[in-house]
Design an enzyme around this catalytic site. Structure first.
Site, PDB file in Angstrom:
ATOM      1  N   HIS A  74     -54.133   5.405  -5.775  1.00 35.84           N
ATOM      2  CA  HIS A  74     -53.032   6.145  -6.385  1.00 35.84           C
ATOM      3  C   HIS A  74     -53.576   7.460  -6.953  1.00 35.84           C
ATOM      4  O   HIS A  74     -54.625   7.453  -7.598  1.00 35.84           O
ATOM      5  CB  HIS A  74     -52.387   5.313  -7.496  1.00 35.84           C
ATOM      6  N   MET A 129     -46.353   4.211   1.563  1.00 36.48           N
ATOM      7  CA  MET A 129     -45.306   4.574   0.610  1.00 36.48           C
ATOM      8  C   MET A 129     -44.179   3.543   0.614  1.00 36.48           C
ATOM      9  O   MET A 129     -43.006   3.871   0.785  1.00 36.48           O
ATOM     10  CB  MET A 129     -44.784   5.983   0.925  1.00 36.48           C
ATOM     11  N   ARG A 130     -44.556   2.296   0.417  1.00 35.69           N
ATOM     12  CA  ARG A 130     -43.579   1.208   0.340  1.00 35.69           C
ATOM     13  C   ARG A 130     -43.901   0.348  -0.872  1.00 35.69           C
ATOM     14  O   ARG A 130     -45.068   0.097  -1.174  1.00 35.69           O
ATOM     15  CB  ARG A 130     -43.702   0.290   1.574  1.00 35.69           C
TER      16      ARG A 130
HETATM   17  C1  GAR Z   1     -52.901  10.047  -1.317  1.00 36.61           C
HETATM   18  O1  GAR Z   1     -53.016  11.056  -2.283  1.00 36.61           O
HETATM   19  C2  GAR Z   1     -52.644   8.719  -1.983  1.00 36.61           C
HETATM   20  O2  GAR Z   1     -53.324   8.551  -3.192  1.00 36.61           O
HETATM   21  C3  GAR Z   1     -51.153   8.792  -2.210  1.00 36.61           C
HETATM   22  O3  GAR Z   1     -50.636   9.354  -1.057  1.00 36.61           O
HETATM   23  C4  GAR Z   1     -51.631  10.230  -0.490  1.00 36.61           C
HETATM   24  C5  GAR Z   1     -51.836   9.811   0.940  1.00 36.61           C
HETATM   25  O4  GAR Z   1     -52.694  10.700   1.595  1.00 36.61           O
HETATM   26  N1  GAR Z   1     -50.611   7.476  -2.474  1.00 36.61           N
HETATM   27  C6  GAR Z   1     -49.603   7.261  -3.303  1.00 36.61           C
HETATM   28  O5  GAR Z   1     -49.033   8.141  -3.912  1.00 36.61           O
HETATM   29  C7  GAR Z   1     -49.226   5.802  -3.447  1.00 36.61           C
HETATM   30  N2  GAR Z   1     -48.639   5.552  -4.725  1.00 36.61           N
HETATM   31  P1  GAR Z   1     -53.418  10.265   2.942  1.00 36.61           P
HETATM   32  O6  GAR Z   1     -52.328   9.708   3.872  1.00 36.61           O
HETATM   33  O7  GAR Z   1     -53.979  11.554   3.465  1.00 36.61           O
HETATM   34  O8  GAR Z   1     -54.446   9.253   2.615  1.00 36.61           O
END
Ligand code: GAR
Length: 230
Positions: free
Chosen positions: A118, A99-100
């Site tokens: 995403h 998340m960066r």
């Molecule tokens: C996932 O849904 C991923 O797609 C999202 O964060 C979640 C992480 O879950 N990523 C974003 O929103 C990036 N823009 P995880 O840590 O269980 O893989």
């Protein structure tokens, strides 16, 4: 996913996380198959509290915590991450719930070697709270996207997408859970295509970039000796 045995050395993959790491775990699980064209060399988290760190360690994958709060600007943090990836001889980078926002320098340094997942059908719903926004808009279909990283947030040539219906009864939580199932399916597939050299970014005359996936290599022809063909 059925894969032919890896014919060339497996690519070394670095995974960047910030949280629970379920996508990271899906990539680690896929790479357990010796036929998968990539191995997970290192997991880097920008948060010491990321739940994914313990999962990576339990799976025997090396981890590193680089806390972004210890850096005065975005690029100096990114340069520390880049140094850790280089120390681990990483070829391909997977951002998995990282998340960066990355600096232009980092995106260009890892151009066409860095993937991101995403939870939406890009280019729709970039940024945060994708599922709540999709439900609020009344869209019938959302999903997940794996794309090559570019300097802009959640932008870049699309490698693979999966569609997920939005149900009338969905909450952001129930929708996120069904989208995650698809994320865990498509991220290993995208990595396999990139690591095996089958995914290419093609720049069209109008300047737009698209990903082309080559057909899998055909099996070696069976040689039949004429002497055996009686
Ligand atoms: C996932 O849904 C991923 O797609 C999202 O964060 C979640 C992480 O879950 N990523 C974003 O929103 C990036 N823009 P995880 O840590 O269980 O893989």
């Amino acid at each position: 996913m059925s894969l032919p045995p890896a014919a060339t050395p497996r690519k070394r993959v670095g995974i960047l996380i910030s949280g629970g790491g379920s996508n990271m775990a899906a990539l680690i699980a896929a790479a357990r198959d010796p036929a998968f064209p990539a191995e997970i060399a290192l997991v880097v988290s920008n948060r010491v509290t990321a739940g994914g760190l313990a999962k990576a360690e339990a799976a025997g994958v090396a981890t590193s915590v680089i806390d972004h709060r210890g850096f005065s600007d975005r690029e100096s943090f990114d340069r520390a991450v880049d140094a850790a990836l280089n120390d681990a001889h990483v070829d391909v980078l997977c951002m998995a719930g990282f998340m960066r926002i990355v600096s232009n320098w980092f995106a260009e340094t890892w151009r066409d070697r860095a993937l991101n997942i995403h939870p939406a059908l890009l280019p729709a719903y970039t940024g945060l709270n994708t599922h709540a926004r999709a439900i609020a808009d009344g869209v019938r279909v959302t999903g997940a996207t794996v794309h090559f990283v570019r300097p802009e947030l959640d932008v870049g040539p699309i490698i693979i997408q999966a569609a997920v219906p939005v149900l009338a009864t969905d909450t952001p939580g129930t929708l996120a859970a069904r989208v995650l199932v698809e994320e865990h399916r498509i991220y290993p597939q995208a990595l396999a295509w990139v690591a095996s050299g089958r995914a290419h970014v093609v720049r069209r005359a109008d300047g737009t970039e698209h990903v082309v996936i080559d057909a899998p290599p055909s099996p070696a022809p069976t040689l039949i000796s004429p002497a055996l063909q009686r």
